[in-house]
Each structure stands twice: as C-alpha cells, then as structure tokens.
Design a protein around this motif. Structure first.
Motif, PDB file in Angstrom:
ATOM      1  N   LEU A   6      28.885  33.790  42.840  1.00 55.38           N
ATOM      2  CA  LEU A   6      28.398  34.050  44.189  1.00 55.38           C
ATOM      3  C   LEU A   6      26.994  34.632  44.106  1.00 55.38           C
ATOM      4  O   LEU A   6      26.587  35.157  43.077  1.00 55.38           O
ATOM      5  CB  LEU A   6      29.328  35.036  44.910  1.00 55.38           C
ATOM      6  CG  LEU A   6      30.773  34.599  45.106  1.00 55.38           C
ATOM      7  CD1 LEU A   6      31.588  35.750  45.704  1.00 55.38           C
ATOM      8  CD2 LEU A   6      30.848  33.377  45.993  1.00 55.38           C
ATOM      9  N   LYS A   9      23.879  39.015  48.809  1.00 52.95           N
ATOM     10  CA  LYS A   9      23.024  38.905  49.991  1.00 52.95           C
ATOM     11  C   LYS A   9      21.921  39.960  50.010  1.00 52.95           C
ATOM     12  O   LYS A   9      20.955  39.828  50.736  1.00 52.95           O
ATOM     13  CB  LYS A   9      23.840  38.953  51.275  1.00 52.95           C
ATOM     14  CG  LYS A   9      24.311  40.302  51.728  1.00 52.95           C
ATOM     15  CD  LYS A   9      25.017  40.183  53.047  1.00 52.95           C
ATOM     16  CE  LYS A   9      25.080  41.500  53.782  1.00 52.95           C
ATOM     17  NZ  LYS A   9      25.662  41.344  55.111  1.00 52.95           N
ATOM     18  N   GLN A  22      39.894  37.898  43.004  1.00 47.62           N
ATOM     19  CA  GLN A  22      40.385  36.975  44.027  1.00 47.62           C
ATOM     20  C   GLN A  22      41.845  37.271  44.356  1.00 47.62           C
ATOM     21  O   GLN A  22      42.237  37.282  45.530  1.00 47.62           O
ATOM     22  CB  GLN A  22      40.232  35.528  43.560  1.00 47.62           C
ATOM     23  CG  GLN A  22      38.785  35.077  43.451  1.00 47.62           C
ATOM     24  CD  GLN A  22      38.669  33.706  42.838  1.00 47.62           C
ATOM     25  OE1 GLN A  22      39.279  32.758  43.300  1.00 47.62           O
ATOM     26  NE2 GLN A  22      37.881  33.597  41.772  1.00 47.62           N
ATOM     27  N   TYR A  25      41.966  40.460  46.437  1.00 46.41           N
ATOM     28  CA  TYR A  25      41.562  40.193  47.818  1.00 46.41           C
ATOM     29  C   TYR A  25      42.693  39.508  48.578  1.00 46.41           C
ATOM     30  O   TYR A  25      42.980  39.853  49.726  1.00 46.41           O
ATOM     31  CB  TYR A  25      40.303  39.318  47.845  1.00 46.41           C
ATOM     32  CG  TYR A  25      39.005  40.098  47.825  1.00 46.41           C
ATOM     33  CD1 TYR A  25      38.729  41.024  46.827  1.00 46.41           C
ATOM     34  CD2 TYR A  25      38.023  39.882  48.789  1.00 46.41           C
ATOM     35  CE1 TYR A  25      37.533  41.723  46.801  1.00 46.41           C
ATOM     36  CE2 TYR A  25      36.834  40.580  48.773  1.00 46.41           C
ATOM     37  CZ  TYR A  25      36.595  41.505  47.784  1.00 46.41           C
ATOM     38  OH  TYR A  25      35.412  42.204  47.770  1.00 46.41           O
ATOM     39  N   PHE A  30      42.449  40.030  52.566  1.00 44.59           N
ATOM     40  CA  PHE A  30      41.040  39.779  52.862  1.00 44.59           C
ATOM     41  C   PHE A  30      40.808  38.273  52.865  1.00 44.59           C
ATOM     42  O   PHE A  30      41.225  37.573  51.947  1.00 44.59           O
ATOM     43  CB  PHE A  30      40.119  40.434  51.831  1.00 44.59           C
ATOM     44  CG  PHE A  30      40.248  41.934  51.750  1.00 44.59           C
ATOM     45  CD1 PHE A  30      40.581  42.707  52.849  1.00 44.59           C
ATOM     46  CD2 PHE A  30      40.038  42.582  50.551  1.00 44.59           C
ATOM     47  CE1 PHE A  30      40.689  44.084  52.771  1.00 44.59           C
ATOM     48  CE2 PHE A  30      40.141  43.965  50.452  1.00 44.59           C
ATOM     49  CZ  PHE A  30      40.472  44.715  51.561  1.00 44.59           C
ATOM     50  N   GLU A  31      40.153  37.768  53.886  1.00 44.56           N
ATOM     51  CA  GLU A  31      39.927  36.334  53.999  1.00 44.56           C
ATOM     52  C   GLU A  31      38.537  35.912  53.536  1.00 44.56           C
ATOM     53  O   GLU A  31      38.324  34.753  53.207  1.00 44.56           O
ATOM     54  CB  GLU A  31      40.155  35.881  55.437  1.00 44.56           C
ATOM     55  CG  GLU A  31      41.598  36.089  55.879  1.00 44.56           C
ATOM     56  CD  GLU A  31      41.854  35.666  57.306  1.00 44.56           C
ATOM     57  OE1 GLU A  31      40.927  35.155  57.960  1.00 44.56           O
ATOM     58  OE2 GLU A  31      42.996  35.851  57.763  1.00 44.56           O
ATOM     59  N   ASN A  32      37.597  36.844  53.486  1.00 40.17           N
ATOM     60  CA  ASN A  32      36.221  36.520  53.102  1.00 40.17           C
ATOM     61  C   ASN A  32      35.938  36.953  51.670  1.00 40.17           C
ATOM     62  O   ASN A  32      36.463  37.949  51.195  1.00 40.17           O
ATOM     63  CB  ASN A  32      35.225  37.208  54.045  1.00 40.17           C
ATOM     64  CG  ASN A  32      35.389  36.752  55.468  1.00 40.17           C
ATOM     65  OD1 ASN A  32      35.591  35.581  55.736  1.00 40.17           O
ATOM     66  ND2 ASN A  32      35.315  37.695  56.400  1.00 40.17           N
ATOM     67  N   GLN A  33      35.075  36.209  51.017  1.00 43.70           N
ATOM     68  CA  GLN A  33      34.634  36.570  49.673  1.00 43.70           C
ATOM     69  C   GLN A  33      33.620  37.705  49.785  1.00 43.70           C
ATOM     70  O   GLN A  33      32.994  37.883  50.826  1.00 43.70           O
ATOM     71  CB  GLN A  33      33.972  35.367  49.002  1.00 43.70           C
ATOM     72  CG  GLN A  33      34.893  34.209  48.783  1.00 43.70           C
ATOM     73  CD  GLN A  33      34.175  32.996  48.221  1.00 43.70           C
ATOM     74  OE1 GLN A  33      32.961  32.871  48.322  1.00 43.70           O
ATOM     75  NE2 GLN A  33      34.949  32.091  47.647  1.00 43.70           N
ATOM     76  N   PRO A  34      33.460  38.486  48.706  1.00 47.04           N
ATOM     77  CA  PRO A  34      32.451  39.557  48.749  1.00 47.04           C
ATOM     78  C   PRO A  34      31.052  38.967  48.911  1.00 47.04           C
ATOM     79  O   PRO A  34      30.774  37.857  48.458  1.00 47.04           O
ATOM     80  CB  PRO A  34      32.607  40.250  47.396  1.00 47.04           C
ATOM     81  CG  PRO A  34      33.283  39.268  46.518  1.00 47.04           C
ATOM     82  CD  PRO A  34      34.116  38.400  47.401  1.00 47.04           C
ATOM     83  N   GLN A  35      30.192  39.713  49.566  1.00 46.10           N
ATOM     84  CA  GLN A  35      28.826  39.248  49.796  1.00 46.10           C
ATOM     85  C   GLN A  35      27.810  39.976  48.940  1.00 46.10           C
ATOM     86  O   GLN A  35      26.663  39.562  48.867  1.00 46.10           O
ATOM     87  CB  GLN A  35      28.462  39.426  51.274  1.00 46.10           C
ATOM     88  CG  GLN A  35      29.313  38.578  52.183  1.00 46.10           C
ATOM     89  CD  GLN A  35      28.903  38.724  53.626  1.00 46.10           C
ATOM     90  OE1 GLN A  35      27.810  39.179  53.943  1.00 46.10           O
ATOM     91  NE2 GLN A  35      29.776  38.343  54.523  1.00 46.10           N
ATOM     92  N   ARG A  41      27.039  46.813  46.304  1.00 48.77           N
ATOM     93  CA  ARG A  41      28.182  47.343  47.065  1.00 48.77           C
ATOM     94  C   ARG A  41      28.205  48.859  46.981  1.00 48.77           C
ATOM     95  O   ARG A  41      28.391  49.550  47.989  1.00 48.77           O
ATOM     96  CB  ARG A  41      29.504  46.792  46.514  1.00 48.77           C
ATOM     97  CG  ARG A  41      30.022  45.597  47.240  1.00 48.77           C
ATOM     98  CD  ARG A  41      31.475  45.315  46.881  1.00 48.77           C
ATOM     99  NE  ARG A  41      31.725  45.289  45.462  1.00 48.77           N
ATOM    100  CZ  ARG A  41      31.972  44.209  44.753  1.00 48.77           C
ATOM    101  NH1 ARG A  41      32.006  43.031  45.319  1.00 48.77           N
ATOM    102  NH2 ARG A  41      32.202  44.290  43.457  1.00 48.77           N
TER     103      ARG A  41
END
Length: 62
Positions: A6, A9, A22, A25, A30-35, A41
């Motif tokens: 990934l 951001k 994964q 999560y 959790f439905e979204n991957q880490p950004q 973080r």
C-alpha cells in the motif's frame, strides 16, 4: 491471503499490509485497509491525542 503493498497517504512511502494484519482487521470488522504506514500512524495518533488534550483544557472558555 497474501501481503498487500500500500502507499501511505501522508509520506507517500510504500508499506506492507501483512496477512496477519489483514486477519486482525477482518476479526475487528474493519472494512477499509490502512491508509498510513506505521510511522505516520503513530505521528497522526500522537498529534490527535495532543490536540485532544489542548481542547479539553479550553472547553467552556470563550
């Protein structure tokens, strides 16, 4: 499930979203991957906690 590369951001660097992460999560729902990468973080969390502390002291003052 395989590791996923990934892009952070904040810093734009690549980081791995490992199979273990994964699974964690998914277990948490959790439905979204880490950004953000781990370093970003931590920095984001520290800044958020610092701002939260400053906001608490100023509540009620105008």
């Amino acid at each position: 499930m395989a590791d996923i590369k990934l892009k952070c951001k904040d810093c734009g660097g690549e980081f791995l979203f490992t199979e273990g992460e994964q699974a964690f999560y998914a277990e948490k729902g959790f439905e979204n991957q880490p950004q953000r990468c781990a370093d970003c973080r931590r920095a984001h969390k520290a800044a958020r906690n610092q701002n939260r502390g400053n906001g608490d002291r100023n509540q009620g003052r105008r």
